[in-house]
Design an enzyme around this catalytic site. Sequence first.
Site, short mmCIF file in Angstrom:
data_model
loop_
_atom_site.label_atom_id
_atom_site.label_comp_id
_atom_site.label_asym_id
_atom_site.label_seq_id
_atom_site.Cartn_x
_atom_site.Cartn_y
_atom_site.Cartn_z
N HIS A 107 9.40 33.12 -21.95
CA HIS A 107 8.93 34.13 -20.98
C HIS A 107 8.48 35.39 -21.69
O HIS A 107 9.14 35.87 -22.62
CB HIS A 107 10.03 34.47 -19.98
CG HIS A 107 9.57 35.39 -18.88
ND1 HIS A 107 8.52 35.08 -18.04
CD2 HIS A 107 10.01 36.62 -18.51
CE1 HIS A 107 8.34 36.08 -17.18
NE2 HIS A 107 9.22 37.03 -17.46
N ASP A 124 7.97 43.01 -15.56
CA ASP A 124 8.35 41.60 -15.67
C ASP A 124 7.79 40.86 -14.47
O ASP A 124 8.15 41.16 -13.32
CB ASP A 124 9.88 41.47 -15.73
CG ASP A 124 10.34 40.09 -16.17
OD1 ASP A 124 9.65 39.10 -15.85
OD2 ASP A 124 11.39 40.01 -16.83
N CYS A 167 2.93 34.05 -17.40
CA CYS A 167 3.58 35.33 -17.71
C CYS A 167 2.83 36.10 -18.80
O CYS A 167 2.66 37.32 -18.71
CB CYS A 167 5.03 35.12 -18.11
SG CYS A 167 5.29 33.91 -19.43
#
Length: 228
Positions: A107, A124, A167
């Site tokens: 991630h 995030d 991401c």
Amino acid sequence: MMANSGADEKILSYNDVVLRRSDLDILKGPYYLNDRIIEFYFSYLSSLFPSDDILLVPPSIAFWIKECPDPASLKDFMEPLHLSRRKLILLPINDNSDVCMAEGGSHWSLLAFDRNSNVFVHHDSSSGCMNEYHAKQVYKVTLPYTSSNATYKECPNTPKQVNGYDCGVYVLAIARVICQWYASSGTQDADTLWFSHLEQVTPSAVSVMRNDILGLIKGLMAAPKTLA
């Protein structure tokens, strides 16, 4: 796994970043971005927004800031970055904690320091802020080198990804928004920062950006080479 020799072929050298054919396959998706693609696009943004005030930190350096076990060697590593004079610092955060594992982690997120507002903001794109611990580690290590007493905050309205692999593209899209904001009005928006501009980072825009980066690389590959 792209293990054939063709995937390892060097296709582009851009500033200090070397891209390989497998990177094109990653961008075609649906795949998680690797360090090289993020480093390439950060280098591209640095070319678009050339300023000694702005520092876009490559993933390998951000990782070492987080995981370096020796404070003395970290100091030697950090001082050439001149963090104390930067006005805007962008650091890609990865959840890999294994210094022996290249291209580890699953991630990406983005930590941004704005000196004018005296804050580190963590973006995030996961629904559960998966990288909060890692971002705070980078914040704690980086803070003394910025010559500031900046606070840390999670951005509550960070655009959220709708799949398990974009991401890294969100990191690049948000980094571009922040650089554009800083170049246009950054010194005047200390209170609101770039947050209102994040609404342009939608799932469809992220999908388009993935294709745009692929097109950018292909265009640079096709451009005539100039002698230094």
